[in-house]
Motif scaffolding. Structure first.
Motif, PDB file in Angstrom:
ATOM      1  N   ARG A  99     -12.637 -10.402   2.199  1.00 41.62           N
ATOM      2  CA  ARG A  99     -12.894 -11.717   2.793  1.00 41.62           C
ATOM      3  C   ARG A  99     -11.585 -12.365   3.243  1.00 41.62           C
ATOM      4  O   ARG A  99     -10.698 -12.610   2.421  1.00 41.62           O
ATOM      5  N   PRO A 100     -11.411 -12.660   4.534  1.00 41.99           N
ATOM      6  CA  PRO A 100     -10.151 -13.218   5.018  1.00 41.99           C
ATOM      7  C   PRO A 100     -10.088 -14.728   4.797  1.00 41.99           C
ATOM      8  O   PRO A 100     -11.111 -15.394   4.671  1.00 41.99           O
ATOM      9  N   ARG A 101      -8.848 -15.242   4.742  1.00 42.85           N
ATOM     10  CA  ARG A 101      -8.683 -16.694   4.677  1.00 42.85           C
ATOM     11  C   ARG A 101      -8.797 -17.288   6.080  1.00 42.85           C
ATOM     12  O   ARG A 101      -9.348 -18.356   6.279  1.00 42.85           O
ATOM     13  N   ILE A 102      -8.240 -16.569   7.062  1.00 43.07           N
ATOM     14  CA  ILE A 102      -8.363 -16.958   8.465  1.00 43.07           C
ATOM     15  C   ILE A 102      -9.102 -15.845   9.193  1.00 43.07           C
ATOM     16  O   ILE A 102      -8.702 -14.683   9.133  1.00 43.07           O
ATOM     17  N   LEU A 103     -10.173 -16.208   9.865  1.00 48.70           N
ATOM     18  CA  LEU A 103     -10.927 -15.233  10.653  1.00 48.70           C
ATOM     19  C   LEU A 103     -10.731 -15.566  12.126  1.00 48.70           C
ATOM     20  O   LEU A 103     -11.044 -16.678  12.566  1.00 48.70           O
ATOM     21  N   THR A 104     -10.170 -14.613  12.863  1.00 52.92           N
ATOM     22  CA  THR A 104      -9.901 -14.824  14.290  1.00 52.92           C
ATOM     23  C   THR A 104     -10.923 -14.039  15.104  1.00 52.92           C
ATOM     24  O   THR A 104     -11.044 -12.823  14.945  1.00 52.92           O
ATOM     25  N   LEU A 105     -11.653 -14.737  15.974  1.00 48.91           N
ATOM     26  CA  LEU A 105     -12.625 -14.083  16.854  1.00 48.91           C
ATOM     27  C   LEU A 105     -11.920 -13.636  18.129  1.00 48.91           C
ATOM     28  O   LEU A 105     -11.256 -14.434  18.793  1.00 48.91           O
ATOM     29  N   THR A 106     -12.067 -12.387  18.473  1.00 50.64           N
ATOM     30  CA  THR A 106     -11.464 -11.836  19.691  1.00 50.64           C
ATOM     31  C   THR A 106     -12.522 -11.744  20.787  1.00 50.64           C
ATOM     32  O   THR A 106     -13.718 -11.963  20.544  1.00 50.64           O
ATOM     33  N   ALA A 107     -12.091 -11.371  21.981  1.00 45.14           N
ATOM     34  CA  ALA A 107     -13.031 -11.194  23.088  1.00 45.14           C
ATOM     35  C   ALA A 107     -14.045 -10.106  22.762  1.00 45.14           C
ATOM     36  O   ALA A 107     -15.214 -10.196  23.141  1.00 45.14           O
ATOM     37  N   ALA A 108     -13.590  -9.074  22.045  1.00 41.33           N
ATOM     38  CA  ALA A 108     -14.519  -8.009  21.657  1.00 41.33           C
ATOM     39  C   ALA A 108     -15.585  -8.526  20.707  1.00 41.33           C
ATOM     40  O   ALA A 108     -16.747  -8.093  20.767  1.00 41.33           O
ATOM     41  N   ASP A 109     -15.228  -9.451  19.818  1.00 46.06           N
ATOM     42  CA  ASP A 109     -16.209 -10.042  18.899  1.00 46.06           C
ATOM     43  C   ASP A 109     -17.265 -10.833  19.666  1.00 46.06           C
ATOM     44  O   ASP A 109     -18.443 -10.833  19.303  1.00 46.06           O
ATOM     45  N   LEU A 110     -16.832 -11.527  20.713  1.00 42.02           N
ATOM     46  CA  LEU A 110     -17.778 -12.337  21.488  1.00 42.02           C
ATOM     47  C   LEU A 110     -18.728 -11.460  22.291  1.00 42.02           C
ATOM     48  O   LEU A 110     -19.884 -11.822  22.514  1.00 42.02           O
TER      49      LEU A 110
END
Length: 514
Positions: free
Chosen positions: A432-443
């Protein structure tokens, strides 16, 4: 800090108190002065709204921060600052999570050891909000006297008070106490907020304020998912009827046999299952506002009965001959072209004209430029809280993907996309991350095959003159469009265009833009 520096920095702010300036400009100047006096990497002004802190201005933080709503109970640093009587500087080794973790511009990693301080603002001796400062150097604020920050906070509170007085004068057409109550009700939940800074959105807010104080019937039009019901709520909240709840009915959710009963009510025995008398939506909305969503779905027969109520203010419950008089302000919404429906005979012309006394179009999300990032920030903060994350943010390529996409489903599609992408991205994490970064691939947004781009420039049909003239025209339009998106912030425009700030200034001067 020298007295001369303090005086030189604060005098323009004092002078601004007597000037007619937009609220956003006042707050921008305030943060600029703050960063001049107390050098830092990020600063923010936040207003306390119930249990939420709402960012009004930021400097050094990502643009989507303005769309976020921070729940005080979920952010211990904010909670500590609000409970303090004066300025506070947190120890560099403070273990309390920082609400701006992942939001500082130019920082692609965690806010590990850094310097952080803040100060509560009081207006009329009541807590109003916060000023916050963050520096990546853990010893940046050591030379600062907290009394100096307190002095600045007093001036900031005076600025806030001036803004509030100007707002009250602008709303003088309405009773002040009633307006304050409607404002409180409209902000009980951030889910009911209209977020945006683009020109189309600002024009919409201006029209809402204008028509809200009237009794005119409003027809809200726009594509699916643009937020027509939110606009209706905002119109009601800006009206003299705001002290009573708005009554709503989705006309597409009921068959014709039940729509009349829902609208006008019925008496016992009027139809099978009518075991007792029941008031309809019109009677429930007496003295208030009735919102009819999907009004384009009403049958011709129901339209005729509604027209009578709108013309006379009188109605009969199903199965009854007794007249009931009502005083209702009507707001309707549709994603259909009702004028075309009238021409094709599927809609009554007299009913259409009765509905569209004041037509109000809600712009599509693709027309609102960088508002998509502010709205994304709002939905990111919602999902950060829901998923129990320290921070949920967008990568640079994700922001670009959001800006390039056409959004056929508008704000509703964006809301669902952020929620779905955050959940899927979290599910792919092994820890489980403290910061979750959404990338273009995630979108996972579909590619726009028509070549749409964040920079939309209308090219002339015919290009006259030589190549230099045509190139200058193109550059002039490109720079103007970019500046408009960034509210004439030259530094940000230069970053988007991939140019040095000074070079952009020289080019703009040559093109006659400065």
């Amino acid at each position: 800090m020298t007295a001369k520096l303090m005086l030189t920095t604060l005098l323009p702010l004092v002078a601004d108190l007597s000037r007619d300036l937009p609220e956003s400009e006042r707050y921008r100047r305030l943060l600029h002065a703050l960063r001049t006096l107390f050098p830092c990497d990020a600063a923010a002004l936040l207003r306390l709204d119930g249990e939420w802190l709402v960012p009004l201005a930021v400097d050094g933080l990502s643009l989507d921060t303005l769309g976020r709503r921070f729940k005080v109970s979920e952010h211990p640093r904010f909670e500590f600052l609000l409970s303090s009587p004066g300025p506070t500087r947190f120890p560099s080794n403070c273990e309390l999570p920082d609400p701006y973790d992942g939001l500082v511009e130019g920082l692609g990693e965690h806010l590990e050891v850094h310097d952080c301080m803040g100060c509560p603002l009081f207006v009329d001796e009541q807590p109003w909000g916060l000023l916050t400062l963050d520096a990546l150097d853990s010893k940046r604020f050591e030379p600062i006297e907290l009394d100096d920050l307190q002095a600045f906070a007093s001036l900031a509170a005076a600025t806030v008070k001036v803004v509030q007085r100007i707002e009250h004068l602008a709303l003088r057409v309405e009773d002040e106490q009633q307006r304050a109550e409607s404002y409180r009700q409209a902000h009980d939940s951030p889910d009911k907020e209209l977020i945006g800074q683009s020109l189309p959105h600002k024009r919409l807010l201006e029209e809402i304020a204008l028509v809200g104080s009237s009794e005119l019937t409003v027809l809200i039009t726009g594509e699916t998912g643009v937020g027509k019901e939110l606009v209706a709520q905002a119109i009601h909240a800006a009206s003299p009827r705001a002290d009573k709840p708005m009554i709503s009915l989705n006309c597409a959710a009921l068959p014709d046999t039940l729509v009349e009963s829902e609208l006008f009510g019925h008496v016992r025995g009027a139809f099978t299952g009518a075991t007792q008398d029941r008031r309809g939506k019109f009677e429930l909305a007496n003295g208030s506002t009735l919102f009819l969503d999907e009004v384009g779905e009403l049958s011709l027969a129901v339209q005729a009965k509604l027209l009578r109520v709108l013309q006379s203010g009188q109605l009969q419950r199903l199965g009854s001959d007794q007249e009931h008089r009502v005083d209702v302000r009507l707001i309707a919404a549709t994603n259909r072209d009702l004028a075309e429906e009238v021409r094709s005979g599927r809609y009554r012309a007299d009913f259409y004209h009765r509905l569209s006394v004041y037509p109000l179009r809600v712009p599509a999300l693709r027309e609102r430029g960088r508002d998509v990032l502010l709205l994304s920030g709002f939905f990111l903060e919602q999902n950060r809280s829901r998923l129990g994350l320290g921070s949920l943010r967008l990568s640079a390529d994700a922001q670009a993907a959001l800006l390039h996409y056409d959004w056929p489903g508008n704000v509703r599609e964006l809301e669902h996309l952020i929620a779905r992408s955050a959940l899927k991205a979290l599910g792919r994490c092994t820890t489980r991350p403290r910061i979750l970064t959404l990338t273009a691939a995630d979108l996972d947004l579909p590619v726009n095959t028509e070549g749409a781009d964040v920079v939309e420039v209308e090219m002339p049909v015919q290009i006259a003159g030589d190549l230099r003239h045509a190139t200058d025209n193109f550059q002039r339009q490109l720079i103007s469009a970019c500046l408009e998106r960034h509210q004439h912030n030259w530094a940000r425009a230069a970053r988007e265009l991939g140019m040095d700030r000074a070079n952009l200034g020289r080019l703009a001067k040559r093109l006659g833009l400065k």
